[in-house]
Design a protein around this motif. Structure first.
Motif, short mmCIF file in Angstrom:
data_model
loop_
_atom_site.label_atom_id
_atom_site.label_comp_id
_atom_site.label_asym_id
_atom_site.label_seq_id
_atom_site.Cartn_x
_atom_site.Cartn_y
_atom_site.Cartn_z
N LEU A 93 0.82 -1.21 0.00
CA LEU A 93 0.00 0.00 0.00
C LEU A 93 0.86 1.26 0.00
CD1 LEU A 93 -2.86 1.04 0.10
CD2 LEU A 93 -2.83 0.79 2.57
N SER A 94 2.05 1.17 0.60
CA SER A 94 2.94 2.34 0.66
C SER A 94 3.26 2.84 -0.75
CB SER A 94 4.23 1.97 1.38
OG SER A 94 4.85 0.87 0.75
N MET A 95 3.40 1.92 -1.68
CA MET A 95 3.69 2.27 -3.08
C MET A 95 2.52 3.07 -3.66
SD MET A 95 6.07 1.58 -5.32
CE MET A 95 6.71 0.02 -5.87
N ALA A 96 1.32 2.62 -3.39
CA ALA A 96 0.15 3.31 -3.91
C ALA A 96 0.07 4.72 -3.35
CB ALA A 96 -1.11 2.52 -3.55
N ILE A 97 0.36 4.85 -2.06
CA ILE A 97 0.30 6.18 -1.44
C ILE A 97 1.34 7.09 -2.10
CG2 ILE A 97 0.73 7.44 0.73
CD1 ILE A 97 -0.52 5.00 2.18
#
Lengths: 119, 310
Positions: free
Chosen positions: B105-109
């Motif tokens: 999810l960090s990548m998406a953020i």
């Protein structure tokens, strides 16, 4: 005299049974009051709390004084939060349709002792 | 679209949040099974679909393969040039930035921070369209997981076992919060019972704690209740932020109360609170200033206190 006897003799409905032996604990006396402070002052260990106040605080007060159970009179509706608090504190909860005075008379007739000396 | 997203840098975030955004794959956050149009369908059909389903970005895909995306912006341009009946293929955005479902999810953020898009199509390992990810999806997931975490932490706090009788804890009381009121006293009583303190002593402690706690709920604008338990004594310190007691002598008189009918209908306000505390306590101290607040200290000795009163 225990809560099961009270349930059968009044009669009263049993809303929360408390722990396994909760309904079988001997009743050491009766306190009938709707005032928290009065209950705190006058209740003895193992007493049955008779009240027409269907509030969570009554359950807490009963727990704090070490009551065997709470008997709500006048068939008062019991809020779900009260019932769930009684459950989480393992405080047996009964309810009767009888008014408070008649309830006390019936309890006395059934053999419920008044509170011990000095109360 | 990404404005207002908090700074989720590792240095500034609580560990559980950092762990969450690094360990959660996009797969668990995205909306799967996305609605899509085919390249040959008209922009009018795309517009209908977007209106009907309330979506602001419609993937263009065939048999799982992603060809582009129709955004509100694309739609506006098409409407302005009156070309709604032309195929989607001619008006869609075809250089689409995508995410992969296995990414954290960090990548998406990071992507939402980097690109001005409100959504990203998500592809699976075979490069097929697997879902759509919006800021809303992220918010909903994070809030849901934080709620679960906070609930778990709170229950840990409540049931934190203590090895001995010694115990210190501070509780907060809020004005007229009858739902929470009494919980502190219940916790204190439980602690003493768990450590086999004599029932008569527990009862005196319970009376003092409960009267002081409910005094804060009923009369004060809020305050704290601190318990300090040692093998010798139980100290209860109640401090509130006001309004203070106007007449101390009256406050200590049994039956005198300033409670209104509503409070009385709840079973409080008998005018016995402070006198009750004083009666069961071995030491009692009361100080109050109007506009400042009230401090009450009650000590019940566990070794050599008075045995009467309860």
């Amino acid at each position: 005299m225990n809560l099961s006897d009270v349930k059968n003799k009044l009669p009263a409905e049993n809303i929360v049974a408390g722990e396994d032996e909760g309904m079988a604990r001997a009743i050491g006396g009766v306190v009938a009051s709707d005032l928290m402070s009065d209950v705190l002052v006058s209740a003895k260990e193992d007493c049955l709390l008779v009240t027409s106040l269907a509030s969570e605080q009554m359950i807490r007060t009963a727990d704090l004084v070490g009551a065997v159970g709470v008997l709500v009179v006048n068939g008062k509706p019991l809020p779900p939060s009260l019932v769930s608090l009684a459950r989480s504190l393992a405080m047996p909860l009964l309810r009767t349709r009888m008014p408070k005075y008649e309830t006390c008379l019936a309890l006395a007739k059934a053999g419920c002792a008044e509170q011990g000396e000095g109360a | 679209m990404n404005r207002g997203l908090p700074d989720l840098s590792v240095e500034r975030s609580p560990l559980s949040l950092v762990e969450m955004i690094y360990s959660t794959p996009i797969r668990e956050v995205m909306t799967g099974d996305p609605i899509a149009v085919r390249r040959s369908e008209t922009m009018r059909a795309a517009q209908e679909l977007m209106r009907e389903k309330s979506i602001s970005g419609l993937p263009v895909a065939e048999d799982g393969r992603l060809y582009g995306i129709v955004s509100i912006h694309d739609l506006i341009l098409t409407i302005q040039s009156d070309q709604l009946d032309q195929p989607v293929e001619r008006h869609m955005t075809d250089h689409v930035v995508t995410l992969e479902e296995a990414m954290p999810l960090s990548m998406a953020i990071a992507y939402f921070g980097k690109y001005p898009f409100g959504r990203f199509p998500v592809l699976d390992a075979r490069q097929r369209l697997a879902g759509i990810l919006t800021v809303r999806d992220i918010n909903v997931t994070l809030i849901d997981r934080l709620m679960r975490d906070v609930t778990r932490y709170e229950s840990m706090l409540e049931s934190e076992p203590l090895p001995g009788l010694a115990f210190t804890r501070v509780f907060h009381a809020r004005r007229h919060d009858f739902e929470q009121g009494g919980k502190a006293s219940t916790a204190l009583k439980r602690h003493l019972s768990d450590h086999r303190v004599r029932r008569e002593l527990i009862k005196r402690v319970a009376i003092a704690a409960y009267e002081l706690e409910m005094n804060q709920v009923v009369h004060s604008i809020g305050g704290t209740l601190s318990f300090d338990v040692s093998p010798e004594r139980v100290g209860i310190l109640a401090q509130d932020r006001g309004p203070g007691i106007a007449d101390m002598d009256l406050a200590m008189t049994e039956g005198y109360t300033t409670a209104d009918d509503w409070i009385k209908s709840l079973g409080f306000g008998a005018g016995l609170g402070l006198p009750n505390v004083k009666r069961v306590a071995d030491e009692f101290y009361l100080h109050s200033e109007l506009g400042i607040g009230t401090t009450v200290k009650a000590v019940i000795r566990l070794d050599t206190g008075k045995e009467n009163g309860a």
